[in-house]
Each structure stands twice: as structure tokens, then as C-alpha cells.
Design a protein around this motif. Sequence first.
Motif, PDB file in Angstrom:
ATOM      1  N   UNK A 135       0.564  19.551   2.669  1.00 13.87           N
ATOM      2  CA  UNK A 135       1.004  18.438   1.852  1.00 13.87           C
ATOM      3  C   UNK A 135       2.360  18.950   1.159  1.00 13.87           C
ATOM      4  N   UNK A 169       3.202  -2.200   7.347  1.00 17.39           N
ATOM      5  CA  UNK A 169       2.472  -1.071   7.669  1.00 17.39           C
ATOM      6  C   UNK A 169       2.966   0.258   6.735  1.00 17.39           C
ATOM      7  N   UNK A 170       4.236   0.006   6.251  1.00 17.12           N
ATOM      8  CA  UNK A 170       4.953   1.306   5.649  1.00 17.12           C
ATOM      9  C   UNK A 170       4.853   1.244   4.115  1.00 17.12           C
ATOM     10  N   UNK A 187      -0.305   7.735  -8.912  1.00 15.34           N
ATOM     11  CA  UNK A 187      -0.887   6.638  -9.576  1.00 15.34           C
ATOM     12  C   UNK A 187      -2.207   6.898 -10.231  1.00 15.34           C
ATOM     13  N   UNK A 232      -6.811   5.961  -0.656  1.00 14.57           N
ATOM     14  CA  UNK A 232      -5.743   6.214  -0.951  1.00 14.57           C
ATOM     15  C   UNK A 232      -5.051   7.201  -2.143  1.00 14.57           C
ATOM     16  N   UNK A 282      -5.541  12.290   5.870  1.00  8.44           N
ATOM     17  CA  UNK A 282      -4.085  11.898   6.179  1.00  8.44           C
ATOM     18  C   UNK A 282      -3.495  12.424   4.999  1.00  8.44           C
ATOM     19  N   UNK A 283      -2.308  12.796   5.176  1.00 10.89           N
ATOM     20  CA  UNK A 283      -1.350  12.743   3.958  1.00 10.89           C
ATOM     21  C   UNK A 283      -0.213  11.686   4.119  1.00 10.89           C
ATOM     22  N   UNK A 284       0.015  10.700   3.531  1.00  5.97           N
ATOM     23  CA  UNK A 284       1.038   9.590   3.664  1.00  5.97           C
ATOM     24  C   UNK A 284       2.198   9.911   2.536  1.00  5.97           C
ATOM     25  N   UNK A 328       8.953   8.765   9.962  1.00  2.84           N
ATOM     26  CA  UNK A 328       9.211   7.389  10.105  1.00  2.84           C
ATOM     27  C   UNK A 328      10.520   7.306   9.290  1.00  2.84           C
ATOM     28  N   UNK A 371      -3.981   3.517   5.845  1.00  4.30           N
ATOM     29  CA  UNK A 371      -3.795   3.782   7.298  1.00  4.30           C
ATOM     30  C   UNK A 371      -5.004   2.767   8.123  1.00  4.30           C
ATOM     31  N   UNK A 372      -4.551   2.136   8.976  1.00  3.44           N
ATOM     32  CA  UNK A 372      -5.348   1.423   9.892  1.00  3.44           C
ATOM     33  C   UNK A 372      -5.182   1.575  11.284  1.00  3.44           C
ATOM     34  N   UNK A 373      -6.271   1.969  12.133  1.00  7.66           N
ATOM     35  CA  UNK A 373      -5.792   1.959  13.482  1.00  7.66           C
ATOM     36  C   UNK A 373      -6.126   0.809  14.289  1.00  7.66           C
ATOM     37  N   UNK A 374      -6.488  -0.349  13.727  1.00  7.55           N
ATOM     38  CA  UNK A 374      -6.611  -1.458  14.497  1.00  7.55           C
ATOM     39  C   UNK A 374      -6.218  -2.607  13.458  1.00  7.55           C
ATOM     40  N   UNK A 375      -5.028  -3.263  13.612  1.00  3.08           N
ATOM     41  CA  UNK A 375      -4.735  -4.413  12.832  1.00  3.08           C
ATOM     42  C   UNK A 375      -4.924  -5.580  13.716  1.00  3.08           C
ATOM     43  N   UNK A 409      -5.100  10.387  -0.023  1.00  2.00           N
ATOM     44  CA  UNK A 409      -4.152  10.382   1.165  1.00  2.00           C
ATOM     45  C   UNK A 409      -2.741  10.582   0.633  1.00  2.00           C
ATOM     46  N   UNK A 432      -0.971   4.928  13.561  1.00  2.00           N
ATOM     47  CA  UNK A 432      -2.268   5.600  13.182  1.00  2.00           C
ATOM     48  C   UNK A 432      -3.025   6.113  14.437  1.00  2.00           C
ATOM     49  N   UNK A 433      -3.281   5.001  15.222  1.00  2.00           N
ATOM     50  CA  UNK A 433      -3.722   5.547  16.739  1.00  2.00           C
ATOM     51  C   UNK A 433      -3.103   6.603  17.477  1.00  2.00           C
ATOM     52  N   UNK A 466       6.779  -3.619   2.781  1.00  2.61           N
ATOM     53  CA  UNK A 466       7.183  -3.165   4.032  1.00  2.61           C
ATOM     54  C   UNK A 466       6.077  -2.845   5.275  1.00  2.61           C
ATOM     55  N   UNK A 472       4.676  -7.183  18.397  1.00  2.00           N
ATOM     56  CA  UNK A 472       3.535  -5.962  18.652  1.00  2.00           C
ATOM     57  C   UNK A 472       3.533  -5.153  17.271  1.00  2.00           C
ATOM     58  N   UNK A 474       0.770   2.189   2.787  1.00  2.00           N
ATOM     59  CA  UNK A 474      -0.134   1.113   3.109  1.00  2.00           C
ATOM     60  C   UNK A 474      -1.317   1.919   3.375  1.00  2.00           C
ATOM     61  N   UNK A 506      10.817   5.330   5.830  1.00  3.42           N
ATOM     62  CA  UNK A 506       9.481   5.128   5.538  1.00  3.42           C
ATOM     63  C   UNK A 506       8.680   6.320   5.302  1.00  3.42           C
ATOM     64  N   UNK A 564       0.109   1.162  17.616  1.00  3.96           N
ATOM     65  CA  UNK A 564      -0.015   1.539  16.543  1.00  3.96           C
ATOM     66  C   UNK A 564      -0.050   3.045  16.163  1.00  3.96           C
TER      67      UNK A 564
END
Lengths: 256, 256
Positions: B213, A161-162, B256, A250, B172-174, B159, A179-183, A253, B141-142, A159, A43, A177, B162, B139
Motif C-alpha cells: 500500500x 465507480x471512481x 476518514x 471502506x 483491496x487497496x483503493x 486509472x 468496489x463491486x464486481x456486479x453493478x 481498503x 473489479x471483476x 465520479x 456499459x 467508491x 482516478x 467491470x
Amino acid sequence: MVGVVGEDFPKEYVELFRSKNVDVEGLKTEAGKTFAWHGEYELNMNNRRTLSVELNVFETFQPELPASYRSTPYVLLANIAPSLQSHVLSQIESPRFIIADTMDLWIQIANEDLRKLIKQVDMLILNDSEARDFTGQDNVIRAGHEILKMGPRYVVIKKGEHGAILFGQEGYFLAPAFPLDDVKDPTGAGDCFAGGLIGTLAAENRHDFDTLKKAVIHGTVVASFNVEAFSMGKLKAINSEQIAGRTGKMREYASF
Amino acid sequence: MVGVVGEDFPKEYVELFRSKNVDVEGLKTEAGKTFAWHGEYELNMNNRRTLSVELNVFETFQPELPASYRSTPYVLLANIAPSLQSHVLSQIESPRFIIADTMDLWIQIANEDLRKLIKQVDMLILNDSEARDFTGQDNVIRAGHEILKMGPRYVVIKKGEHGAILFGQEGYFLAPAFPLDDVKDPTGAGDCFAGGLIGTLAAENRHDFDTLKKAVIHGTVVASFNVEAFSMGKLKAINSEQIAGRTGKMREYASF
């Protein structure tokens, strides 16, 4: 591109590569069936289990490079047996930057070959569980440093999703990565990542640390499209504007 | 700081807080023993198992705020039962930004109270497995987006190694974690993170997305020192120059 497919391989995919200006002179078609893999993902989409592998025409494949490939400066040794990766590498005249991808199977059954290979490459790419297996270190940061000591100037630990971590003498690059809410399907994400990475180096014709960071982000973005659909579903439909759009996101974010 | 300890609590820790200019007027000492927790972490340091919990003086604790605390603009409702967090919040006159921390236990046994509480706060902080439990979404993100719909303007999903993801209407802020090759004990990392976060907002007296952030990075850096030693070992020895040093490194490693 160097590879082999069987007679069952759909012609439309070869045409797709051609339409995207991918040189397919090194792609051979042999009598028999194409390599096939079936697997199952957990999952979390990070762990996968192989259900079946059929090597088919791949079983006896000896990659020989067309003459026009031998002067290629930027080389990606995609995930095959390390002895075959070395065989490909030996045909390149004066490579400027060499990346090797690998997987758990070779760490287990061809460990010595892999250790020999990575002394000759500039960068090794592998995922976090593979880095742990390869070094016996649970801590991924320590695993990365141990692999650096084995020879390559750079290591990228993926890693899922990380994100990914780039290790080098210059320090780290901690790439998130997208961010995606549906992989839908992570199959091929690692190949997209490595391909996007070497593609950036080749396009920019440089491989300093700032360019490597940019390349890791580009690989991340290409992989992010790949996982949104099965097969080439999403990948074949995207254009460079969409890639640039996600690259900009990216940056937004990740910046602070 | 609002809390309760027993008569067994070492005075040197209260003095340590005082020496760092932490207002301890709201820290009560009651007859009996201090709250105690024992647990075990898995090798990856992300999953932990509770071996024993002794509530002790905490069992009957009703947090009452000293008069001087009631005008506090920046409020961190640290991880206690959501009904007690609500009780603390009701004593604050005109909060400017409220953060609530929580844990798996309250998601399981006080779910309704927690849902009520988070409608009143600006930000909820929880870890990835808790976010999955709370929303039923695999997920992350969801899961973050679902929690945003429950009321808080911002959600931070932690995380561990991570990093963390900040969710808001702004995007977002990753945030990556600070790379460490030797993690000794993650206990208290979440509290350091949340404390560092609210501390930045209070120090800057603003809570726009760019400041959030910055606050997430500050919390990450404080937590990174905490996990390098047991108890307060490392945390009590660091100074603001060391924190600034790691913050600069974070910027270098993430840009980057």
C-alpha cells in the motif's frame, strides 16, 4: 421528505418509508400519474441517455412544507428545478447546513437560477461531467475550485465507480467508491449518496470537515447497495449492521 | 537499469541518473538512433493515440544483465515485449519480488507470451482499459480478480486521474491520485508509478500488504510530479522532502 406522486403510486412504497421511520407528511398524492423516467446506461455505467421523461403530476408541483418541517436544521434540496429548490429553502426558518443536488438539465436551461441558488447553500453536489459543463474546465480539480468561488463552502464532485471528491477551504477528501464486481443499475445512486450524506450530518448534529468526510463515506456505502439491484430491491433489504460492515471495509481498503 | 540508447542520446540524462545514485552499468549505447515515440492525448489525459513509433536501436536489443545485477532481489520488468521480460527474469538468480508492467500492444500481439510471463511474477501492473481488453470484462473489479486467477499474487490497475486499485488475497487497496489542477503531460507516469512502487519495496526490503500500500502511494506521488511538466522537467528538480510532503497530503486527503 417533500414530494408528489400520482394515484398510480404503489402504497407499499409509502409504507416502506414509514416502516423505516421516514416522515412522509410532506408527500402529496395528486390526481394523475406519477413522474416517470426511462433511460439507458452505457456499459461503463457512468454515462446515461434519457429515452423519455413524463412529468405528469410533477409538472405543476409547488412544494409546500408542512409546519413541522420548517424548523429542520439539515436540509437536502434534492434534484429539481433550482427555482423550486429556492422556494423550498425560503420556507425553512433557520437551516444549519444546506445541501443542493443538481443535474445537467438545470445547468443547461436554468443556469442563472442555479448560480443564484448555490450562493445560499453550504454544499453543492454534482457529477464530474456536470462540473465540467458548469465551469467549462476539463480538469475536475480546477472545476471544483471554480464552483467553490461561486458561493458554496463545499462542493462534492461524484465520479461514479471512481468515487467522489469533497472540496472545501480545509482541503480535499478523496473518497473511493466501494468496489463491486456486479453493478446492476446506477439509477438513484446519486440520491442515495446525497441522502446518506445529509443523514449523517443530521444524526451527528455537526458539520465540521471530519464529519463531512464520514458523511461522504456513508453516502458512498448506501449508494453501493442501491446499485446492486434494480429499484429498491437491495436497499429495502439492508440493515444498519450491513452498512456498518461496508463502512469498516471502506476504511480497511482506503487506509495506508 | 537495463536498457539501450542510440548515439544521439543526451549525455546529460545519463549523468542525471548517476547524480541520483542510479546504477547505469546495464545501460548500453549502440550505433544508431534512440527509440522514439510520438503521440497525442485526449483532453481528459487518460486516452492517448500513437502517432509514430521508431524502434531504432531497440529493434535488435537483447537485454543482458551485468553480473552485479543478477542477485537483485526486487525486480521491475518494465514495459517491453513479454518474451524479453522473460529473458531478463531468467538471468536473475533468486528474486524476492517481481513486478511486470505491460501495455495494450502486448495484450494484442503477444497475448500467450504475456500469460506465460505473469505466472512467474508476483505483481502485474496495467491500466484500466488494458485490464478490460485482457480479460474481456467491462467491470474493473471483476477484471482484477480474473487476472489474479491467471497467476500473479497481486494486480495493480491504474486509472490515471482516478488513482489505482491494488488487488490481492488480502483484499483491496483503493489509492486515489494526487489532486492536480494542471496536468501538462502524462507520458512516463506509468513508469514513475511502477518505479516508485518497486523502489519502496527495495528500500524497505519487505513486501507485505501494508508495505505494498505504501509503495502504491509512493508511486502515485512520484507520478504526480512527472505529469506536471514535459519530459523530466519537474522530476529532475524534486527532492525527497517534496515527495514526503505530498505523501503526507495524500494521507490527509484519504483518511476518514
